[in-house]
Design an enzyme around this catalytic site. Structure first.
Site, PDB file in Angstrom:
ATOM      1  N   CYS A   2       0.824  -1.212   0.000  1.00  0.00           N
ATOM      2  CA  CYS A   2       0.000   0.000   0.000  1.00  0.00           C
ATOM      3  C   CYS A   2       0.856   1.260   0.000  1.00  0.00           C
ATOM      4  O   CYS A   2       1.907   1.308   0.635  1.00  0.00           O
ATOM      5  CB  CYS A   2      -0.873   0.033   1.249  1.00  0.00           C
ATOM      6  SG  CYS A   2      -1.867  -1.433   1.446  1.00  0.00           S
ATOM      7  N   ARG A  27       5.228   0.305  -5.857  1.00  0.00           N
ATOM      8  CA  ARG A  27       5.144  -0.527  -4.651  1.00  0.00           C
ATOM      9  C   ARG A  27       4.187  -1.710  -4.851  1.00  0.00           C
ATOM     10  O   ARG A  27       4.212  -2.653  -4.080  1.00  0.00           O
ATOM     11  CB  ARG A  27       4.661   0.326  -3.467  1.00  0.00           C
ATOM     12  CG  ARG A  27       5.645   1.407  -3.073  1.00  0.00           C
ATOM     13  CD  ARG A  27       5.014   2.375  -2.108  1.00  0.00           C
ATOM     14  NE  ARG A  27       4.730   1.779  -0.827  1.00  0.00           N
ATOM     15  CZ  ARG A  27       5.569   1.709   0.193  1.00  0.00           C
ATOM     16  NH1 ARG A  27       6.775   2.209   0.069  1.00  0.00           N
ATOM     17  NH2 ARG A  27       5.221   1.166   1.332  1.00  0.00           N
ATOM     18  N   TRP A  74      -2.934  -2.710  -1.621  1.00  0.00           N
ATOM     19  CA  TRP A  74      -2.485  -4.060  -1.988  1.00  0.00           C
ATOM     20  C   TRP A  74      -3.242  -4.985  -1.039  1.00  0.00           C
ATOM     21  O   TRP A  74      -2.988  -5.005   0.168  1.00  0.00           O
ATOM     22  CB  TRP A  74      -0.979  -4.164  -1.784  1.00  0.00           C
ATOM     23  CG  TRP A  74      -0.355  -5.416  -2.318  1.00  0.00           C
ATOM     24  CD1 TRP A  74       0.057  -5.642  -3.604  1.00  0.00           C
ATOM     25  CD2 TRP A  74      -0.038  -6.606  -1.594  1.00  0.00           C
ATOM     26  NE1 TRP A  74       0.608  -6.900  -3.711  1.00  0.00           N
ATOM     27  CE2 TRP A  74       0.559  -7.516  -2.498  1.00  0.00           C
ATOM     28  CE3 TRP A  74      -0.196  -6.999  -0.272  1.00  0.00           C
ATOM     29  CZ2 TRP A  74       0.994  -8.780  -2.120  1.00  0.00           C
ATOM     30  CZ3 TRP A  74       0.232  -8.269   0.104  1.00  0.00           C
ATOM     31  CH2 TRP A  74       0.822  -9.138  -0.819  1.00  0.00           C
ATOM     32  N   ASN A 100      -1.730   1.494   5.805  1.00  0.00           N
ATOM     33  CA  ASN A 100      -0.833   0.475   5.262  1.00  0.00           C
ATOM     34  C   ASN A 100      -0.443  -0.426   6.428  1.00  0.00           C
ATOM     35  O   ASN A 100       0.030   0.062   7.441  1.00  0.00           O
ATOM     36  CB  ASN A 100       0.414   1.169   4.671  1.00  0.00           C
ATOM     37  CG  ASN A 100       1.476   0.171   4.238  1.00  0.00           C
ATOM     38  OD1 ASN A 100       1.230  -1.021   4.168  1.00  0.00           O
ATOM     39  ND2 ASN A 100       2.668   0.673   3.955  1.00  0.00           N
ATOM     40  N   GLY A 101      -0.681  -1.732   6.304  1.00  0.00           N
ATOM     41  CA  GLY A 101      -0.333  -2.654   7.394  1.00  0.00           C
ATOM     42  C   GLY A 101      -1.492  -3.588   7.681  1.00  0.00           C
ATOM     43  O   GLY A 101      -2.383  -3.766   6.847  1.00  0.00           O
ATOM     44  N   GLU A 484      18.552 -16.712  -8.419  1.00  0.00           N
ATOM     45  CA  GLU A 484      18.141 -15.340  -8.713  1.00  0.00           C
ATOM     46  C   GLU A 484      17.611 -15.221 -10.142  1.00  0.00           C
ATOM     47  O   GLU A 484      16.595 -14.563 -10.391  1.00  0.00           O
ATOM     48  CB  GLU A 484      19.326 -14.388  -8.466  1.00  0.00           C
ATOM     49  CG  GLU A 484      19.068 -12.924  -8.792  1.00  0.00           C
ATOM     50  CD  GLU A 484      17.880 -12.300  -8.096  1.00  0.00           C
ATOM     51  OE1 GLU A 484      17.309 -12.907  -7.180  1.00  0.00           O
ATOM     52  OE2 GLU A 484      17.491 -11.194  -8.503  1.00  0.00           O
ATOM     53  N   LYS A 488      13.831 -13.989 -11.127  1.00  0.00           N
ATOM     54  CA  LYS A 488      13.587 -12.855 -12.039  1.00  0.00           C
ATOM     55  C   LYS A 488      12.616 -13.267 -13.127  1.00  0.00           C
ATOM     56  O   LYS A 488      11.667 -12.568 -13.433  1.00  0.00           O
ATOM     57  CB  LYS A 488      14.885 -12.401 -12.711  1.00  0.00           C
ATOM     58  CG  LYS A 488      15.813 -11.411 -12.108  1.00  0.00           C
ATOM     59  CD  LYS A 488      15.329 -10.152 -11.517  1.00  0.00           C
ATOM     60  CE  LYS A 488      14.596 -10.312 -10.251  1.00  0.00           C
ATOM     61  NZ  LYS A 488      15.188  -9.952  -9.018  1.00  0.00           N
ATOM     62  N   GLU A 491       8.946 -13.942 -11.782  1.00  0.00           N
ATOM     63  CA  GLU A 491       8.169 -12.823 -11.256  1.00  0.00           C
ATOM     64  C   GLU A 491       7.694 -11.849 -12.334  1.00  0.00           C
ATOM     65  O   GLU A 491       6.633 -11.248 -12.177  1.00  0.00           O
ATOM     66  CB  GLU A 491       8.898 -12.094 -10.122  1.00  0.00           C
ATOM     67  CG  GLU A 491      10.133 -11.349 -10.517  1.00  0.00           C
ATOM     68  CD  GLU A 491      10.814 -10.675  -9.333  1.00  0.00           C
ATOM     69  OE1 GLU A 491      10.132 -10.187  -8.431  1.00  0.00           O
ATOM     70  OE2 GLU A 491      12.063 -10.630  -9.332  1.00  0.00           O
ATOM     71  N   HIS A 507      18.860 -36.485  -8.550  1.00  0.00           N
ATOM     72  CA  HIS A 507      18.183 -37.027  -7.369  1.00  0.00           C
ATOM     73  C   HIS A 507      16.666 -36.826  -7.423  1.00  0.00           C
ATOM     74  O   HIS A 507      16.000 -36.917  -6.396  1.00  0.00           O
ATOM     75  CB  HIS A 507      18.775 -36.416  -6.102  1.00  0.00           C
ATOM     76  CG  HIS A 507      20.232 -36.748  -5.930  1.00  0.00           C
ATOM     77  ND1 HIS A 507      20.668 -38.021  -5.653  1.00  0.00           N
ATOM     78  CD2 HIS A 507      21.349 -35.990  -6.069  1.00  0.00           C
ATOM     79  CE1 HIS A 507      21.992 -38.026  -5.589  1.00  0.00           C
ATOM     80  NE2 HIS A 507      22.433 -36.799  -5.853  1.00  0.00           N
ATOM     81  N   LYS A 606       6.648  -3.865  -4.168  1.00  0.00           N
ATOM     82  CA  LYS A 606       8.069  -3.525  -4.046  1.00  0.00           C
ATOM     83  C   LYS A 606       8.527  -3.596  -2.594  1.00  0.00           C
ATOM     84  O   LYS A 606       9.626  -4.027  -2.298  1.00  0.00           O
ATOM     85  CB  LYS A 606       8.297  -2.117  -4.602  1.00  0.00           C
ATOM     86  CG  LYS A 606       9.754  -1.675  -4.594  1.00  0.00           C
ATOM     87  CD  LYS A 606      10.558  -2.484  -5.574  1.00  0.00           C
ATOM     88  CE  LYS A 606      12.037  -2.137  -5.586  1.00  0.00           C
ATOM     89  NZ  LYS A 606      12.833  -3.213  -6.195  1.00  0.00           N
TER      90      LYS A 606
HETATM   91  C1  F6R Z   1      12.467  -9.775  -6.313  1.00  0.00           C
HETATM   92  C2  F6R Z   1      12.362  -8.863  -5.195  1.00  0.00           C
HETATM   93  C3  F6R Z   1      11.967  -9.409  -3.871  1.00  0.00           C
HETATM   94  C4  F6R Z   1      12.715  -8.665  -2.759  1.00  0.00           C
HETATM   95  C5  F6R Z   1      12.200  -9.091  -1.383  1.00  0.00           C
HETATM   96  C6  F6R Z   1      12.960  -8.410  -0.268  1.00  0.00           C
HETATM   97  O1  F6R Z   1      12.886  -9.121  -7.462  1.00  0.00           O
HETATM   98  O2  F6R Z   1      12.564  -7.698  -5.342  1.00  0.00           O
HETATM   99  O3  F6R Z   1      12.187 -10.778  -3.787  1.00  0.00           O
HETATM  100  O4  F6R Z   1      14.077  -8.923  -2.885  1.00  0.00           O
HETATM  101  O5  F6R Z   1      10.842  -8.792  -1.273  1.00  0.00           O
HETATM  102  O6  F6R Z   1      12.849  -7.032  -0.354  1.00  0.00           O
HETATM  103  P1  F6R Z   1      13.870  -6.069   0.353  1.00  0.00           P
HETATM  104  O7  F6R Z   1      15.194  -6.263  -0.281  1.00  0.00           O
HETATM  105  O8  F6R Z   1      13.316  -4.695   0.147  1.00  0.00           O
HETATM  106  O9  F6R Z   1      13.898  -6.464   1.801  1.00  0.00           O
END
Ligand code: F6R
Length: 611
Positions: A2, A27, A74, A100-101, A484, A488, A491, A507, A606
């Site tokens: 949010c 976000r 959100w 937010n929360g 990673e 990427k 997502e 395995h 985000k």
């Molecule tokens: C993936 C991504 C998320 C963040 C995760 C932690 O691209 O961005 O997996 O890495 O939500 O977020 P932070 O780094 O802000 O604690």
């Protein structure tokens, strides 16, 4: 998650708030809304979907007012819908709030409000409870600040809340507990928001609000109160980056821009901390030889991409500094009984510094006596403020939901910490250290060279974008990077992707190999490369289609694979800083080919400020 924006001042509040909400879109959200006070009456407009839907709803109405609060939601409690969107209002329609929360005791509060005060709830959200509760208290107190104080006393959970009342149209009251909240200081104009980009166009001077603080915001006055309702002073925080840093600057997406910003971010993070004689100066961190000798274990805890940076951190710190390292995802760490004590160095990694799970894990580690060092991108964020030492990644603002430059600068911090500790404690010779630093300094240049071949990745994505599943394999550091790369891809392109250590394939997972299955094989570790050749042969024997990533000149891997991406030659240990970049670009171009919303993928946020 949010986003909140509030404004009170001489200009038209609606325009400023909508503009601010747009800056917070990154976000992640599913509905948006705004409340104003016009001619002494509170008015709310809200709509499911993007801010454009809200703007359509508002149409030509100027919504003239000097005060407004806005929100991008959100969904946590209740589906995304017009009703569940914020702002929420009290029964009499005089109080509006955005939140937010999560209010953990909302069911209990809701029953009390229904039974004792006859409140009829209109939404499925936990947040409506806040508006109704303040509304009930306000009837008696007739003062917004006092009503918010009293309401917050009854609530449990996490929140950044902004409230306004049509009977006091000159003020907003905001309160924070474990969800980001800042106040922007203008001239005859003041603002509240979840995050700095929302306000950058208007102000550079900010108050960072701490947990359990309440703020009274008027056009010409801002007062901050602590938990005991006593007014307190706060230093002004000056934002040093400008609006451009949070704009796309001609790139089609923030993600692409941020991928290309990696050489700069890496160079900032490293070079600004090197002294003239090549030593690492850890500003903001007092880690003496004695401190390091005193540590018997390091715990790296983070979520998502930041956790993947931790996997590389483990490898590097153990190799260079010879200290045992455990890595864990924050949401697991906090509910175990982790073996952490005053001899543990706890490293939290977080781009936003607001990830609730990471913050909670950090608090748990502190409670158990660990020293807490955080690797954070957002200056002044909660994780940074609650840590004993902070190592800032100077990546600049990261707007795309998919993390790219934050990851590589987090890696750089891991290398620097490992090298620093290794040199201090004597596990590394000065010669080894100097050569390693030199190699790290060459990475930005190597990435710039690599960017010349991006069209090859763009072309590849055109032939591979319609796969239903993709596997990523690698060994050692390549395995850490493959996690990673897989994250990427899934997502932003929504392809079902899966990463596994190459040696583990046999395995179980190899059962999934079919003719044509796309496997992205990272084979960039010289000393493991023969092992990778065997793994590639195993999957080729089952008909898989292999896209390999290897260092320039590695023809043997090329012979085994269907197609190749070469990365510039570099020492094995620093490969992740480079090899992740083709994976980021591959994910980006595949997602673009599939027509996905790259900067704001569905269901993702985000800054993940809920559990
Ligand atoms: C993936 C991504 C998320 C963040 C995760 C932690 O691209 O961005 O997996 O890495 O939500 O977020 P932070 O780094 O802000 O604690």
């Amino acid at each position: 998650m949010c986003g909140i924006v509030g404004y009170v001042g001489k200009d038209n509040a609606k325009d400023i708030v909508i503009d601010g909400l747009k800056k917070l879109e990154y976000r992640g959200y599913d509905s948006a809304g705004i409340a104003i006070i016009r001619n002494g009456k509170l008015e709310v407009k809200k709509h499911v979907g993007g801010i454009a839907n809200l703007e359509n709803l508002i149409g030509e109405d100027p919504m003239t007012s000097n005060i407004a609060i806005g929100h991008t939601r959100w969904a946590t409690h209740g589906v995304p819908s017009d009703d569940n969107a914020h702002p929420h209002t009290s029964q009499d329609g005089k109080i509006a709030i955005v939140h937010n929360g999560i209010i953990e005791n909302y069911v209990e509060l809701k029953h009390q409000l229904e039974e004792k005060h006859g409140v009829i709830f209109r939404t499925e959200t936990d947040s409506e409870v806040i508006a109704q509760l303040i509304g009930v208290i306000y009837k008696e107190k007739k003062d917004l600040l006092q009503s918010v104080f009293d309401a917050v006393d009854k609530m449990r959970g996490t929140y950044a809340i902004v409230a306004m009342s049509q009977d006091e149209p000159d003020r907003m009251v905001a309160v924070r507990k474990d969800a980001p909240l800042i106040v922007g200081l203008g001239k005859e104009n003041n603002f509240v928001a979840s995050d700095i980009p929302a306000l950058l166009k208007y102000v550079k001077e900010i108050y960072l609000i701490e947990n359990n603080e309440t703020v009274l915001v008027k056009a010409d006055e801002v007062k901050i109160f602590n938990e005991d309702r006593k007014e307190i002073k706060r230093e002004v925080f000056h934002v040093t980056w400008d609006v451009d840093a949070a704009e796309k600057e001609g790139y089609e997406h923030f993600m692409l821009k941020e991928i290309y910003e990696q050489p700069k971010g890496l160079s900032e993070t490293l070079n600004r901390r090197l002294t003239k004689d090549g030593k690492i100066r850890l500003e903001g961190i007092s880690l003496t030889k004695e401190d390091i000798d005193n540590i018997n274990k390091i715990y790296i805890v983070a979520c998502g991409t930041a956790y993947h940076a931790g996997l590389v951190g483990k490898y590097i710190i153990e190799k260079l500094a010879k200290i045992p390292v455990e890595v864990d995802v924050a949401s697991e760490f906090r509910y175990r009984d982790p073996l952490v004590d005053e001899k543990t160095l706890f490293i939290a990694i977080s781009q936003s510094g607001e990830t609730l799970d990471t913050l909670a894990a950090l608090r748990e580690a502190k409670k158990r006596g660990a020293r807490v060092l955080s690797v954070v991108n957002v200056v002044g964020s909660s994780v940074a403020r609650e840590s004993d030492d902070v190592f800032y990644t100077w990546a600049g603002p990261e707007i795309a939901v998919a993390s790219t430059k934050a990851y590589t600068t987090q890696l750089m911090c891991m290398y620097m910490l490992a090298l620093y500790m290794g040199l201090e404690t004597g596990t590394l010779t000065r010669e080894y250290y100097d050569n390693f630093i030199k190699d790290l300094q060459e990475v930005p240049g190597k990435l710039k060279t690599f960017f010349r071949n991006v069209s090859q990745i763009e072309e590849l994505s055109k032939s591979l974008y319609n796969r239903e599943q993709v596997f990523f394999i690698g060994r050692g550091l390549d395995s850490a990077v493959s996690y990673e790369g897989s994250l990427k891809l899934k997502e932003i392109s929504y392809i079902n992707s899966f990463a596994i250590a190459a040696g583990e394939l046999k395995h179980g997972t190899i059962a999934l190999m079919e003719p044509g299955t796309l496997v992205i094989a990272l084979a960039c570790q010289d000393f493991l490369y023969e092992k990778m050749v065997s793994n590639i042969q195993e999957i080729k024997a089952r008909g898989a289609y292999v896209l390999a990533i290897a260092k320039e000149g590695n023809d043997a891997i090329a012979k085994q694979s269907d197609t190749m991406i070469y990365i510039p030659e570099c020492r094995d240990e620093i490969v992740p800083l480079i090899s992740v970049v083709p994976l980021q670009l591959f994910a980006y171009y595949v997602a673009r080919e599939r027509g996905c919303n790259i900067d704001k993928p569905k269901n993702l946020a985000k800054s993940v400020t809920v559990e």
